[in-house]
Write an enzyme that holds these catalytic residues in place. Structure first.
Site, PDB file in Angstrom:
ATOM      1  N   CYS A  54      23.175 -40.693 -35.825  1.00  0.00           N
ATOM      2  CA  CYS A  54      23.075 -42.030 -36.408  1.00  0.00           C
ATOM      3  C   CYS A  54      22.117 -42.895 -35.600  1.00  0.00           C
ATOM      4  CB  CYS A  54      24.461 -42.676 -36.441  1.00  0.00           C
ATOM      5  SG  CYS A  54      24.454 -44.383 -37.025  1.00  0.00           S
ATOM      6  N   TYR A  85      17.728 -45.706 -47.497  1.00  0.00           N
ATOM      7  CA  TYR A  85      18.845 -45.194 -46.705  1.00  0.00           C
ATOM      8  C   TYR A  85      19.739 -44.298 -47.554  1.00  0.00           C
ATOM      9  CZ  TYR A  85      23.068 -45.262 -43.780  1.00  0.00           C
ATOM     10  OH  TYR A  85      24.164 -44.913 -43.026  1.00  0.00           O
ATOM     11  N   GLU A  97      17.361 -39.572 -39.576  1.00  0.00           N
ATOM     12  CA  GLU A  97      17.484 -40.930 -39.054  1.00  0.00           C
ATOM     13  C   GLU A  97      16.919 -40.903 -37.639  1.00  0.00           C
ATOM     14  OE1 GLU A  97      21.235 -42.862 -39.252  1.00  0.00           O
ATOM     15  OE2 GLU A  97      21.649 -42.201 -41.297  1.00  0.00           O
ATOM     16  N   ASP A 132      29.273 -36.738 -38.297  1.00  0.00           N
ATOM     17  CA  ASP A 132      28.188 -37.048 -39.236  1.00  0.00           C
ATOM     18  C   ASP A 132      27.484 -35.745 -39.614  1.00  0.00           C
ATOM     19  OD1 ASP A 132      28.640 -39.804 -39.131  1.00  0.00           O
ATOM     20  OD2 ASP A 132      27.372 -40.028 -37.361  1.00  0.00           O
ATOM     21  N   TYR A 137      21.095 -36.238 -39.881  1.00  0.00           N
ATOM     22  CA  TYR A 137      21.669 -36.463 -38.555  1.00  0.00           C
ATOM     23  C   TYR A 137      21.234 -35.399 -37.545  1.00  0.00           C
ATOM     24  CZ  TYR A 137      24.721 -39.606 -41.181  1.00  0.00           C
ATOM     25  OH  TYR A 137      25.202 -40.611 -41.989  1.00  0.00           O
ATOM     26  N   CYS A 200      29.527 -46.783 -33.498  1.00  0.00           N
ATOM     27  CA  CYS A 200      28.630 -46.361 -32.422  1.00  0.00           C
ATOM     28  C   CYS A 200      29.256 -45.176 -31.675  1.00  0.00           C
ATOM     29  CB  CYS A 200      28.364 -47.517 -31.457  1.00  0.00           C
ATOM     30  SG  CYS A 200      27.145 -47.149 -30.178  1.00  0.00           S
ATOM     31  N   CYS A 209      20.028 -33.320 -17.581  1.00  0.00           N
ATOM     32  CA  CYS A 209      18.717 -32.704 -17.766  1.00  0.00           C
ATOM     33  C   CYS A 209      17.670 -33.389 -16.904  1.00  0.00           C
ATOM     34  CB  CYS A 209      18.311 -32.788 -19.235  1.00  0.00           C
ATOM     35  SG  CYS A 209      19.379 -31.865 -20.354  1.00  0.00           S
TER      36      CYS A 209
END
Length: 210
Positions: A54, A85, A97, A132, A137, A200, A209
């Site tokens: 998202c 969208y 997205e 999602d 996504y 969120c 990483c």
């Protein structure tokens, strides 16, 4: 009776929605945090394109990063011109997205941005992220120029090793040269600044990483 979610697939160019000639965001507005027009990055900025689920949370992550000068939510990597969208969420445009990140290379470099990218989502999930589900996504990096392409490949190879060592599967992150970018609708821009309690999800895996 048990139900399972259908396995998402990528749409083909032949089956993608037709789209339109007019952008969905015809008059880019000012960034809610930086106060800069979305289509006017500060002089000297470089640009990166990433997708990590998202775009609401991903954009917030980057606008909070020191050295980032401008962000925007949008769509990249698909077939449908000027997608909406709703069309993107149908998985029938081929777009992800994504977030467009402008940054000051004297304060943060491209490899450091990719470190933030890898560490804040799960790049092994295929066409989805967390709950999602769908090609919109997916994880992706779209590079600008040969230098970014080289750095992104090095970063990808390092991340692949680190995720494997942590017990994850193969990376499913798209790694391609950047095609045309499309701004998302105005209400998606800086969504979590306008809606602080909005959706969120956190998809960080704990893998380090870089």
């Amino acid at each position: 009776m048990f139900f399972t979610r259908p396995t998402p697939t990528m749409v083909t160019a032949a089956d993608a929605l037709p789209g339109r000639t007019v952008p969905v965001l015809q008059h880019p507005t000012f960034h809610e945090v930086f106060g800069t027009r979305l289509d006017h990055p500060p002089a000297g900025s470089e640009v990166a394109y990433v997708a990590m689920g998202c775009f609401w949370g991903a954009e917030k992550l980057f606008w909070q990063t020191e050295g980032v000068t401008l962000t925007a939510a949008g769509y990249i990597g698909g077939f449908t011109p000027n997608p909406t969208y709703e069309e993107t969420c149908s998985s029938r445009t081929g777009h992800a997205e994504a977030v467009r990140v402008h940054f000051d290379p004297t304060k943060i470099n491209y490899t450091d941005l990719l470190k933030i990218f890898w560490e804040n989502h799960d790049p092994t999930q295929g066409l989805g992220q967390g709950n999602d589900i769908g090609s919109q996504y997916r994880s992706g990096i779209w590079t600008v120029g040969e230098e970014q392409a080289t750095l992104a490949r090095q970063s990808y190879d390092d991340a692949a090793q680190r995720f494997a060592e942590a017990g994850f599967g193969k990376l499913t992150t798209s790694l391609e040269m950047a095609p045309e970018w499309y701004f998302a609708e105005e209400y998606h821009q800086q969504y979590l600044d306008k809606n602080p309690n909005g959706y969120c999800p956190v998809h960080a895996t704990g893998v380090t990483c870089g």
